[in-house]
Motif scaffolding. Structure first.
Motif, PDB file in Angstrom:
ATOM      1  N   GLY A  14       0.810  -1.213   0.000  1.00 63.38           N
ATOM      2  CA  GLY A  14       0.000   0.000   0.000  1.00 63.38           C
ATOM      3  C   GLY A  14       0.840   1.258   0.000  1.00 63.38           C
ATOM      4  O   GLY A  14       0.581   2.197  -0.771  1.00 63.38           O
ATOM      5  N   HIS A  15       1.866   1.288   0.835  1.00 60.55           N
ATOM      6  CA  HIS A  15       2.691   2.494   0.924  1.00 60.55           C
ATOM      7  C   HIS A  15       3.649   2.642  -0.255  1.00 60.55           C
ATOM      8  O   HIS A  15       3.795   3.740  -0.792  1.00 60.55           O
ATOM      9  CB  HIS A  15       3.447   2.509   2.252  1.00 60.55           C
ATOM     10  CG  HIS A  15       2.576   2.807   3.420  1.00 60.55           C
ATOM     11  ND1 HIS A  15       1.960   4.026   3.595  1.00 60.55           N
ATOM     12  CD2 HIS A  15       2.180   2.035   4.470  1.00 60.55           C
ATOM     13  CE1 HIS A  15       1.230   4.003   4.706  1.00 60.55           C
ATOM     14  NE2 HIS A  15       1.346   2.812   5.246  1.00 60.55           N
ATOM     15  N   LEU A  16       4.278   1.547  -0.673  1.00 59.27           N
ATOM     16  CA  LEU A  16       5.204   1.651  -1.795  1.00 59.27           C
ATOM     17  C   LEU A  16       4.472   1.971  -3.094  1.00 59.27           C
ATOM     18  O   LEU A  16       4.938   2.784  -3.895  1.00 59.27           O
ATOM     19  CB  LEU A  16       6.011   0.357  -1.952  1.00 59.27           C
ATOM     20  CG  LEU A  16       6.993   0.019  -0.829  1.00 59.27           C
ATOM     21  CD1 LEU A  16       7.814  -1.204  -1.212  1.00 59.27           C
ATOM     22  CD2 LEU A  16       7.911   1.193  -0.509  1.00 59.27           C
ATOM     23  N   PHE A  17       3.328   1.348  -3.317  1.00 62.34           N
ATOM     24  CA  PHE A  17       2.549   1.623  -4.519  1.00 62.34           C
ATOM     25  C   PHE A  17       2.136   3.091  -4.559  1.00 62.34           C
ATOM     26  O   PHE A  17       2.210   3.748  -5.597  1.00 62.34           O
ATOM     27  CB  PHE A  17       1.319   0.722  -4.559  1.00 62.34           C
ATOM     28  CG  PHE A  17       0.546   0.807  -5.854  1.00 62.34           C
ATOM     29  CD1 PHE A  17       0.778  -0.099  -6.881  1.00 62.34           C
ATOM     30  CD2 PHE A  17      -0.414   1.793  -6.052  1.00 62.34           C
ATOM     31  CE1 PHE A  17       0.072  -0.021  -8.074  1.00 62.34           C
ATOM     32  CE2 PHE A  17      -1.123   1.876  -7.240  1.00 62.34           C
ATOM     33  CZ  PHE A  17      -0.882   0.969  -8.255  1.00 62.34           C
ATOM     34  N   THR A  18       1.714   3.604  -3.406  1.00 65.89           N
ATOM     35  CA  THR A  18       1.325   5.013  -3.335  1.00 65.89           C
ATOM     36  C   THR A  18       2.505   5.929  -3.647  1.00 65.89           C
ATOM     37  O   THR A  18       2.373   6.897  -4.411  1.00 65.89           O
ATOM     38  CB  THR A  18       0.771   5.336  -1.941  1.00 65.89           C
ATOM     39  OG1 THR A  18      -0.400   4.531  -1.704  1.00 65.89           O
ATOM     40  CG2 THR A  18       0.393   6.800  -1.821  1.00 65.89           C
ATOM     41  N   ILE A  19       3.656   5.629  -3.076  1.00 66.03           N
ATOM     42  CA  ILE A  19       4.849   6.443  -3.331  1.00 66.03           C
ATOM     43  C   ILE A  19       5.238   6.396  -4.804  1.00 66.03           C
ATOM     44  O   ILE A  19       5.593   7.414  -5.408  1.00 66.03           O
ATOM     45  CB  ILE A  19       6.023   5.972  -2.449  1.00 66.03           C
ATOM     46  CG1 ILE A  19       5.758   6.339  -0.986  1.00 66.03           C
ATOM     47  CG2 ILE A  19       7.346   6.586  -2.919  1.00 66.03           C
ATOM     48  CD1 ILE A  19       6.765   5.751  -0.013  1.00 66.03           C
ATOM     49  N   LEU A  20       5.146   5.221  -5.412  1.00 64.14           N
ATOM     50  CA  LEU A  20       5.570   5.044  -6.794  1.00 64.14           C
ATOM     51  C   LEU A  20       4.613   5.676  -7.803  1.00 64.14           C
ATOM     52  O   LEU A  20       5.012   5.982  -8.929  1.00 64.14           O
ATOM     53  CB  LEU A  20       5.724   3.552  -7.108  1.00 64.14           C
ATOM     54  CG  LEU A  20       6.921   2.849  -6.466  1.00 64.14           C
ATOM     55  CD1 LEU A  20       6.780   1.339  -6.613  1.00 64.14           C
ATOM     56  CD2 LEU A  20       8.228   3.323  -7.074  1.00 64.14           C
ATOM     57  N   THR A  21       3.362   5.855  -7.428  1.00 71.77           N
ATOM     58  CA  THR A  21       2.364   6.287  -8.420  1.00 71.77           C
ATOM     59  C   THR A  21       1.754   7.657  -8.146  1.00 71.77           C
ATOM     60  O   THR A  21       1.029   8.171  -8.996  1.00 71.77           O
ATOM     61  CB  THR A  21       1.215   5.265  -8.505  1.00 71.77           C
ATOM     62  OG1 THR A  21       0.602   5.113  -7.214  1.00 71.77           O
ATOM     63  CG2 THR A  21       1.720   3.910  -8.980  1.00 71.77           C
ATOM     64  N   THR A  22       2.012   8.252  -6.996  1.00 74.80           N
ATOM     65  CA  THR A  22       1.430   9.560  -6.685  1.00 74.80           C
ATOM     66  C   THR A  22       2.312  10.681  -7.221  1.00 74.80           C
ATOM     67  O   THR A  22       3.508  10.738  -6.931  1.00 74.80           O
ATOM     68  CB  THR A  22       1.256   9.731  -5.165  1.00 74.80           C
ATOM     69  OG1 THR A  22       0.387   8.701  -4.673  1.00 74.80           O
ATOM     70  CG2 THR A  22       0.637  11.088  -4.851  1.00 74.80           C
TER      71      THR A  22
END
Length: 236
Positions: free
Chosen positions: A178-186
């Motif tokens: 959840g956190h890595l995906f958010t960092i990578l795509t925001t």
């Protein structure tokens, strides 16, 4: 945090309907997201939701021994203390990001002047938290170094395994995704935060693997959990 919760329920193979509400924070019993509404019960935040789901007979970590469970909890604390805090810092404490991205994004569901009032109220809350935990005086470079150290520790623990505890996902996998995906795509003013994650190829591969296995294609089934927007996909 909401994506962590979505990944967790998807890993538990539990159906859910995701409904977006502008006032979601104010509907939550703790004032924090995510929260679930099951029957006449409302449970908020990932930890209590995990416990609630476990009480209903669904758990991702039952197969771990006590040492592994303690290790899993330690890494979850690391993620919450480093990655989550860094995300909040960059969104609410970097002045350029706040004015150009965070305020417009956070206030977009509300009319003027409520949009500005609520945005400044949220900013004050986050900055007060940063001061309480000793992050208020940190520079962006120091925050990015903390993120790099956290990612290094996660990368070392994951290694070449598909999940952090080998063949099966746990709550840690849902949280990290959840956190890595958010960092990578925001989209933010600077790409420095996402670049820290991209330095670790096994972590980006981990995110793509979970996206493929637990989200891709599920957007077609309205009875199950919503998949991340195609605009935020890591898949190529």
């Amino acid at each position: 945090a909401t994506l962590c919760f979505q990944a967790f329920l998807q890993m538990c193979n539990l159906p859910i309907r995701v409904i977006c509400r502008a006032n979601a924070e104010y509907m939550s019993p703790s004032g924090k997201l995510p929260f679930i509404h099951v029957g006449n019960q409302v449970v908020s935040e990932l930890g209590p939701i995990v416990q609630f789901v476990k009480a209903k007979g669904h758990s991702l970590s039952d197969g771990l021994d006590e040492v592994q469970k303690a290790e899993m909890k330690a890494y979850m604390e690391l993620v919450n203390n480093m990655l989550l805090t860094a995300e909040l810092y960059l969104q609410w404490c970097d002045d350029v990001t706040v004015e150009e991205i965070t305020h417009p994004r956070y206030g977009s569901p509300y009319p003027w002047p409520l949009n500005r009032i609520l945005s400044y109220q949220k900013q004050w809350e986050v900055r007060r938290k940063m001061k309480a935990i000793g992050w208020a005086g940190k520079t962006l470079e120091q925050v990015l170094e903390d993120v790099d150290q956290c990612c290094h520790a996660l990368s070392q623990r994951l290694g070449t395994q598909p999940y952090f505890f080998n063949k099966h996902p746990t709550e840690l996998d849902a949280l990290v995704f959840g956190h890595l995906f958010t960092i990578l795509t925001t989209q933010l003013i600077t790409d420095e935060l996402s670049e820290k994650v991209k330095n670790y190829s096994n972590l980006t591969a981990f995110c793509r693997r979970i996206e493929q296995q637990y989200f891709e294609g599920h957007e077609k089934d309205s009875s199950t959990i919503a998949a991340p927007s195609s605009k935020r996909s890591l898949l190529r």
